[in-house]
Design a protein around this motif. Structure first.
Motif, PDB file in Angstrom:
ATOM      1  N   ILE A 296       0.847  -1.200   0.000  1.00  0.00           N
ATOM      2  CA  ILE A 296       0.000   0.000   0.000  1.00  0.00           C
ATOM      3  C   ILE A 296       0.882   1.251   0.000  1.00  0.00           C
ATOM      4  CG2 ILE A 296      -1.757   1.279   1.292  1.00  0.00           C
ATOM      5  CD1 ILE A 296      -2.843  -1.440   2.190  1.00  0.00           C
ATOM      6  N   LEU A 297       1.924   1.197   0.783  1.00  0.00           N
ATOM      7  CA  LEU A 297       2.840   2.353   0.837  1.00  0.00           C
ATOM      8  C   LEU A 297       3.506   2.589  -0.509  1.00  0.00           C
ATOM      9  CD1 LEU A 297       4.594   2.011   4.255  1.00  0.00           C
ATOM     10  CD2 LEU A 297       3.306   3.962   3.423  1.00  0.00           C
ATOM     11  N   ASP A 298       3.973   1.502  -1.100  1.00  0.00           N
ATOM     12  CA  ASP A 298       4.637   1.624  -2.405  1.00  0.00           C
ATOM     13  C   ASP A 298       3.674   2.215  -3.409  1.00  0.00           C
ATOM     14  OD1 ASP A 298       7.021   0.712  -1.694  1.00  0.00           O
ATOM     15  OD2 ASP A 298       6.797  -1.314  -2.502  1.00  0.00           O
ATOM     16  N   LYS A 301       3.116   5.787  -2.933  1.00  0.00           N
ATOM     17  CA  LYS A 301       4.284   6.556  -3.373  1.00  0.00           C
ATOM     18  C   LYS A 301       4.297   6.692  -4.895  1.00  0.00           C
ATOM     19  CE  LYS A 301       7.135   4.620  -0.192  1.00  0.00           C
ATOM     20  NZ  LYS A 301       8.238   3.697  -0.073  1.00  0.00           N
ATOM     21  N   ILE A 302       3.945   5.590  -5.561  1.00  0.00           N
ATOM     22  CA  ILE A 302       3.914   5.646  -7.027  1.00  0.00           C
ATOM     23  C   ILE A 302       2.847   6.645  -7.467  1.00  0.00           C
ATOM     24  CG2 ILE A 302       3.353   4.340  -9.115  1.00  0.00           C
ATOM     25  CD1 ILE A 302       4.638   1.910  -7.811  1.00  0.00           C
ATOM     26  N   GLU A 303       1.660   6.543  -6.832  1.00  0.00           N
ATOM     27  CA  GLU A 303       0.546   7.439  -7.186  1.00  0.00           C
ATOM     28  C   GLU A 303       0.927   8.898  -6.984  1.00  0.00           C
ATOM     29  OE1 GLU A 303      -3.503   6.360  -7.469  1.00  0.00           O
ATOM     30  OE2 GLU A 303      -2.009   5.694  -8.902  1.00  0.00           O
ATOM     31  N   ALA A 304       1.691   9.135  -5.901  1.00  0.00           N
ATOM     32  CA  ALA A 304       2.051  10.516  -5.584  1.00  0.00           C
ATOM     33  C   ALA A 304       3.285  10.963  -6.363  1.00  0.00           C
ATOM     34  CB  ALA A 304       2.293  10.642  -4.084  1.00  0.00           C
ATOM     35  N   GLY A 305       3.808  10.064  -7.217  1.00  0.00           N
ATOM     36  CA  GLY A 305       4.998  10.400  -8.010  1.00  0.00           C
ATOM     37  C   GLY A 305       6.255  10.515  -7.156  1.00  0.00           C
ATOM     38  N   ARG A 306       6.240   9.853  -5.993  1.00  0.00           N
ATOM     39  CA  ARG A 306       7.411   9.973  -5.124  1.00  0.00           C
ATOM     40  C   ARG A 306       8.282   8.719  -5.127  1.00  0.00           C
ATOM     41  NH1 ARG A 306       4.269  12.088  -0.463  1.00  0.00           N
ATOM     42  NH2 ARG A 306       4.778  10.083   0.427  1.00  0.00           N
ATOM     43  N   MET A 307       7.990   7.824  -6.049  1.00  0.00           N
ATOM     44  CA  MET A 307       8.803   6.601  -6.097  1.00  0.00           C
ATOM     45  C   MET A 307       9.963   6.832  -7.061  1.00  0.00           C
ATOM     46  SD  MET A 307       9.133   3.385  -5.281  1.00  0.00           S
ATOM     47  CE  MET A 307       7.696   2.406  -4.928  1.00  0.00           C
ATOM     48  N   ASP A 308      11.182   6.557  -6.582  1.00  0.00           N
ATOM     49  CA  ASP A 308      12.338   6.741  -7.458  1.00  0.00           C
ATOM     50  C   ASP A 308      13.009   5.398  -7.713  1.00  0.00           C
ATOM     51  OD1 ASP A 308      12.116   9.516  -7.508  1.00  0.00           O
ATOM     52  OD2 ASP A 308      13.021   9.617  -5.515  1.00  0.00           O
ATOM     53  N   ILE A 309      13.590   5.293  -8.883  1.00  0.00           N
ATOM     54  CA  ILE A 309      14.391   4.101  -9.178  1.00  0.00           C
ATOM     55  C   ILE A 309      15.835   4.456  -8.817  1.00  0.00           C
ATOM     56  CG2 ILE A 309      15.246   2.650 -11.067  1.00  0.00           C
ATOM     57  CD1 ILE A 309      12.300   2.145 -10.319  1.00  0.00           C
ATOM     58  N   VAL A 310      16.399   3.695  -7.895  1.00  0.00           N
ATOM     59  CA  VAL A 310      17.757   4.013  -7.433  1.00  0.00           C
ATOM     60  C   VAL A 310      18.719   2.963  -7.991  1.00  0.00           C
ATOM     61  CG1 VAL A 310      19.166   4.450  -5.399  1.00  0.00           C
ATOM     62  CG2 VAL A 310      16.716   4.881  -5.325  1.00  0.00           C
ATOM     63  N   GLU A 311      19.581   3.398  -8.888  1.00  0.00           N
ATOM     64  CA  GLU A 311      20.497   2.438  -9.508  1.00  0.00           C
ATOM     65  C   GLU A 311      21.772   2.304  -8.700  1.00  0.00           C
ATOM     66  OE1 GLU A 311      21.214   2.805 -13.623  1.00  0.00           O
ATOM     67  OE2 GLU A 311      19.074   2.959 -14.106  1.00  0.00           O
ATOM     68  N   GLY A 431      -4.220  -7.097  -4.399  1.00  0.00           N
ATOM     69  CA  GLY A 431      -4.548  -6.751  -5.783  1.00  0.00           C
ATOM     70  C   GLY A 431      -3.690  -5.592  -6.254  1.00  0.00           C
ATOM     71  N   LEU A 432      -2.607  -5.324  -5.537  1.00  0.00           N
ATOM     72  CA  LEU A 432      -1.748  -4.193  -5.919  1.00  0.00           C
ATOM     73  C   LEU A 432      -0.413  -4.652  -6.507  1.00  0.00           C
ATOM     74  CD1 LEU A 432      -2.178  -1.702  -2.957  1.00  0.00           C
ATOM     75  CD2 LEU A 432      -2.918  -1.386  -5.302  1.00  0.00           C
ATOM     76  N   GLY A 433      -0.064  -5.908  -6.198  1.00  0.00           N
ATOM     77  CA  GLY A 433       1.270  -6.400  -6.562  1.00  0.00           C
ATOM     78  C   GLY A 433       1.621  -6.194  -8.023  1.00  0.00           C
ATOM     79  N   MET A 578      25.684   7.483  15.578  1.00  0.00           N
ATOM     80  CA  MET A 578      24.252   7.515  15.935  1.00  0.00           C
ATOM     81  C   MET A 578      23.463   6.845  14.824  1.00  0.00           C
ATOM     82  SD  MET A 578      23.854   9.704  18.550  1.00  0.00           S
ATOM     83  CE  MET A 578      23.771  11.392  18.929  1.00  0.00           C
ATOM     84  N   ILE A 579      22.697   5.856  15.187  1.00  0.00           N
ATOM     85  CA  ILE A 579      21.908   5.137  14.174  1.00  0.00           C
ATOM     86  C   ILE A 579      20.439   5.535  14.330  1.00  0.00           C
ATOM     87  CG2 ILE A 579      21.340   2.867  13.210  1.00  0.00           C
ATOM     88  CD1 ILE A 579      24.350   3.400  13.341  1.00  0.00           C
ATOM     89  N   CYS A 580      19.867   5.961  13.238  1.00  0.00           N
ATOM     90  CA  CYS A 580      18.465   6.350  13.286  1.00  0.00           C
ATOM     91  C   CYS A 580      17.609   5.090  13.139  1.00  0.00           C
ATOM     92  CB  CYS A 580      18.192   7.299  12.125  1.00  0.00           C
ATOM     93  SG  CYS A 580      16.505   7.784  12.052  1.00  0.00           S
ATOM     94  N   LEU A 581      16.647   4.971  14.047  1.00  0.00           N
ATOM     95  CA  LEU A 581      15.801   3.783  14.087  1.00  0.00           C
ATOM     96  C   LEU A 581      14.390   4.235  13.744  1.00  0.00           C
ATOM     97  CD1 LEU A 581      16.924   1.121  15.179  1.00  0.00           C
ATOM     98  CD2 LEU A 581      15.915   1.681  17.367  1.00  0.00           C
ATOM     99  N   THR A 582      13.885   3.858  12.597  1.00  0.00           N
ATOM    100  CA  THR A 582      12.569   4.408  12.263  1.00  0.00           C
ATOM    101  C   THR A 582      11.732   3.498  11.391  1.00  0.00           C
ATOM    102  OG1 THR A 582      11.411   6.188  11.134  1.00  0.00           O
ATOM    103  CG2 THR A 582      13.614   5.731  10.392  1.00  0.00           C
ATOM    104  N   ALA A 583      10.432   3.661  11.573  1.00  0.00           N
ATOM    105  CA  ALA A 583       9.486   2.892  10.748  1.00  0.00           C
ATOM    106  C   ALA A 583       9.144   3.673   9.490  1.00  0.00           C
ATOM    107  CB  ALA A 583       8.232   2.613  11.541  1.00  0.00           C
ATOM    108  N   ASP A 584       9.764   4.818   9.346  1.00  0.00           N
ATOM    109  CA  ASP A 584       9.474   5.662   8.188  1.00  0.00           C
ATOM    110  C   ASP A 584      10.061   5.035   6.929  1.00  0.00           C
ATOM    111  OD1 ASP A 584       9.036   7.597   6.408  1.00  0.00           O
ATOM    112  OD2 ASP A 584       9.961   9.225   7.557  1.00  0.00           O
ATOM    113  N   ALA A 585       9.143   4.481   6.116  1.00  0.00           N
ATOM    114  CA  ALA A 585       9.633   3.702   4.976  1.00  0.00           C
ATOM    115  C   ALA A 585       9.706   4.506   3.694  1.00  0.00           C
ATOM    116  CB  ALA A 585       8.715   2.514   4.767  1.00  0.00           C
ATOM    117  N   VAL A 586       9.504   5.815   3.832  1.00  0.00           N
ATOM    118  CA  VAL A 586       9.436   6.628   2.621  1.00  0.00           C
ATOM    119  C   VAL A 586      10.806   6.704   1.952  1.00  0.00           C
ATOM    120  CG1 VAL A 586       8.923   8.925   1.745  1.00  0.00           C
ATOM    121  CG2 VAL A 586       7.560   7.960   3.579  1.00  0.00           C
TER     122      VAL A 586
END
Ligand code: ADP
Length: 780
Positions: A296-298, A301-311, A431-433, A578-586
């Motif tokens: 759902i998050l992915d 992100k795609i819908e909002a145009g915020r998904m990037d392809i990182v090579e 149904g999103l896969g 310092m390691i950032c620990l987060t559920a922020d998957a963006v």
């Protein structure tokens, strides 16, 4: 309504202006009529006669003749009040020459009041007075028409008078009919306007308004959706993190307890097995939930145009290896054959978005397994169009599953579309896969296509262009996979660091417990803080080797706490990683946190391997003591022994690779399960034979059920299948099948047990006898 008011006002304005103009036209028309009458009168008069008329002519025949002509005219034109003739006795001075007023006629030579119109007629141009004159008989308008003699000179003027009453009457009458005309037109046009507005404008305006409202609503809904998703990312991942983390602990404790357990204590062992089973269920449910949330998050992100392809560079064999590892297990779980056919000449070192490639293939392979009940799943990879450092990876995933109807093919790549829900209602999915896969492939310049025969199976083909980093071919992938399989082990701490001290900050206590427990075996000294401010306080004086900082915390978030710690003058942790620990998957979150000053980033749910890797990377080397686990220390000469070991199991009808997968590739664990299987077998054989002879099919069913699952666990597939068949038969009291197959099943069972016992040098021959032979049916 506004539209109607505007039409009404503009119609009234238009009507008023038109009316004003019409009124002056009406006036003009009335004057013209007066002139026409005057002209007619003057036309009936002879100019030479009129011009020569003198005072002494009054009463003579010529005079009378003239008089009579004008009188006829006066008597026949109803609007006329008076008719008289005038001459200009001297310039600008006019006098009567004849007056037809029957009551008080003016006399020849009487003055006629000078007006502009009269003077105009004197100059030969007929005209009407602008304003009426007034005398004792009333108010009158005069119209003057010149009479020309034969020499074309003005010989005199004929004047006709009209009462002002008639003039105004005409004016108001004509004005009234014009007004009525306008009013009718106005009403008609209003009616048309109203109809137009009702039928076209209003619905149009309403539709516009609704569209606008809809747009505002949609925008705010979209915003709400984004907010919701952003929150959900945190809200759902955090508890899943806790569930999976605690579950990991259950599994570990369970394994440890089993290891420590005295072999005789079978009851406790059984409940530990059950705990492991439940924990396994929690793990798989948690992982499924996580996969759904990630989908759902992915998608958002795609819908909002915020998904990037990182090579980035990656190893293709590593992807194939992991896919194989993951799918083989799932396929075997459903009794499906899983085969992999890889073109070994494809270079191993490629560059592209490894994460997304894994995601797409995992989805398609998972689907193949999900939607296939029997038969096989086959993964094929070929390299195509190789040129100038580029290659197209051409994957095919072919299954013998339920297939897809031709008319449903297009729907597959439409969001939230799931097919055949009546058959697949128990299969998990969003149904999103495939939509996500297709969009990701579009972004990578790749493609996805599908061939399917409904009821027979499907083949999904994926093409992904990638860059080649190094031409060295991937080589024998299968051998690599096997080797990796040997190396992979369930969790075993890979190091210890008793002299290290770290601080973990998280406002959710259970998360702290999870991390503390995950690190228990490393013997690291772990301090915990439940808020940013506590962390800052603790970090003032105590030097830590590492700080793990949760991001989202009330009052002071992780980044603020980080800055406070780093900015503390003479602080004990200014240089601490310092390691950032987060559920922020963006996407981009990692870079953002690193830009804020964090050393690295760990995403939740925390997986023990990544956590350990992170610790090994950032803890001071001198504090780390590597742990040598038995399996890691495997020496090459042991390989052949190991193979022998497996071979003898295969001969006994046990597939060790499958069994190992059930035991998370932990050989020790697998061996203990095998031993367990063999140990309890004597009694089980007795029970099975006993109930068989007594034809107690109810209890017989219970025993074969247990054999079915235990044999599946060790990898004895055929035995497990047969037991399953007999379980069904027992349920249906189908004696024919039971009697036909029972002996074969018992033979397979004994073979399996014998095969296992030969691997156990530490079990004495007597014990073996005791375990098995004692219970063997006679003659064996
Ligand atoms: P889901 O999460 O539901 O699996 P997908 O987008 O991955 O979502 O797939 C969409 C739908 O396509 C599935 O619900 C299923 O009906 C159908 N589908 C996908 N792969 C296959 C397959 N290999 N065989 C049959 N049907 C499939």
């Amino acid at each position: 309504m506004m539209v109607e008011i505007i039409i009404l006002i503009s119609s009234i304005l238009f009507g008023t202006v038109s009316l004003y103009r019409a009124r002056s036209d009406i006036k003009k028309a009335i004057r013209q009529r007066m002139l026409d009458i005057a002209n007619c009168a003057s036309g009936s008069v002879n100019g030479d006669v009129l011009g020569s008329l003198e005072e002494e002519d009054v009463g003579n025949a010529t005079y009378e003749d003239l008089y009579n002509r004008l009188a006829v005219f006066r008597d026949n034109v109803g609007e006329l009040e008076y008719v008289y003739s005038i001459k200009e006795s001297s310039p600008g001075h006019f006098v009567f020459t004849m007056d037809l007023d029957p009551v008080t006629p003016a006399s020849y030579g009487d003055d006629v009041e000078y007006t502009e119109a009269l003077a105009s007629a004197g100059r030969g141009i007929a005209a009407v007075d602008e304003v009426p004159y007034e005398d004792q008989w009333g108010r009158f308008y005069s119209a003057y028409s010149p009479v020309f003699d034969s020499g074309h000179k003005v010989a005199g003027i004929i004047a006709v008078d009209f009462s002002a009453e008639w003039f105004e009457g005409q004016l108001s009458e004509q004005t009234r009919s014009t007004v009525i005309g306008y009013a009718v037109i106005l009403l008609l046009s209003l009616l048309v306007a109203a109809l137009l507005s009702l039928l076209i404008v209003r619905p149009f305006v309403r539709a516009q308004g609704e569209l606008l409202e809809e747009k505002v609503r949609a925008e705010s809904a979209n915003q709400a959706k984004s907010d919701f998703l952003a929150n959900m990312s945190h809200e759902i991942r955090t508890p899943i993190n806790a569930v999976l983390g605690m579950n990991e602990m259950i599994i570990r404790e369970d394994n440890k307890a089993k290891e420590d357990l005295e072999a005789e204590d079978g009851v406790l062992k059984e409940s530990l097995d059950n705990i492991a089973l439940y924990a396994g269920d929690v793990k798989s449910a948690g992982n499924n939930l996580l996969a759904i949330v990630n989908d759902i998050l992915d998608f958002s992100k795609i819908e909002a145009g915020r998904m990037d392809i990182v090579e980035a560079p990656y190893q293709l064999s590593s992807i194939i290896n992991d896919l194989n590892n993951m799918i083989l297990f799932k396929a075997q779980d459903k009794d499906l054959a899983f085969t992999v056919d890889i073109d070994q000449s494809i270079p191993d070192a490629l560059s592209g978005d490894e994460v997304r490639i894994r995601q797409i293939l995992t989805n398609i392979l998972n689907n193949a397994v999900k939607y296939t009940e029997q038969g096989s799943v086959r993964l094929t990879l070929k390299g195509e169009d190789r040129k100038e450092g580029n290659i197209v990876l051409s994957f095919s995933v072919k299954d013998t599953g339920i297939g897809i109807r031709p008319e449903d093919k297009e729907k597959l790549f439409t969001k939230f579309q799931r097919l055949e829900m009546e058959h697949n209602s128990t299969v998990e999915g969003t149904g999103l896969g495939l939509v996500i896969s297709k969009r990701l492939l579009d972004m990578m310049g790749g493609s996805i296509s599908l061939e399917s025969e409904y009821g027979k199976g499907s083949e999904f083909r994926v093409r992904i262009p990638q860059k080649i980093i190094n031409d060295t071919p991937m080589g024998d992938y299968q051998a690599r996979f096997e080797a990796n399989l040997k190396e992979s082990r369930p969790y075993r701490e890979s190091f210890r660091a008793p002299s290290a001290r770290i601080l973990i900050v998280d406002d959710t206590r259970i998360n702290l417990t999870v991390v503390v427990n995950l690190l228990k075996n490393t013997r690291i000294r772990v301090d915990t803080a439940t808020s940013g401010s506590d962390a800052v306080e603790m970090a003032k004086d105590t030097p830590y080797d590492l700080i793990l900082m949760d991001q989202r915390m009330p009052n002071m978030n992780g980044t603020e706490a980080l800055h406070k710690i780093l900015d503390t003058v003479d602080g004990a942790n200014v240089k601490t990683p310092m390691i950032c620990l987060t559920a922020d998957a963006v996407i981009g979150a990692k870079e953002r946190y690193i830009a804020e000053g964090f050393t690295d980033y760990l995403s939740k749910p925390i997986d023990s391997t990544s956590l350990e890797k992170m610790l090994i990377k950032y803890l001071p080397d001198e504090k780390i003591e590597r742990v040598r686990t038995v399996s890691n220390a495997a020496v090459p000469e042991e390989d052949s022994k190991e193979e022998e070991w497996k071979d003898s199991l295969r001969k006994a009808g046990i597939e060790p690779q499958t069994g190992l997968l059930y035991c998370q590739n932990d050989e020790d664990f697998y061996r203990s399960i095998l031993a367990e299987f063999a140990k309890g077998s004597g009694e089980k054989i007795l029970q099975l034979n006993g109930t068989y002879e007594e034809e107690d099919w109810h209890d017989y069913g219970i025993y074969v059920h247990s054999l079915k699952s235990s044999s599946k666990m060790i990898g004895a597939w055929e035995l497990s299948d047969l037991a399953a068949k007999l379980e069904t038969a027992a349920l249906n009291e189908d004696q024919v099948t039971i009697k036909k197959e029972h002996d074969l099943m018992m033979k397979m069972y004994q073979d399996a047990v014998s095969g296992i016992l030969t691997l156990m040098p530490d079990v004495s021959e007597e014990e073996k006898e005791e375990e098995i032979l004692e219970f063997m049916p006679e003659g064996e």
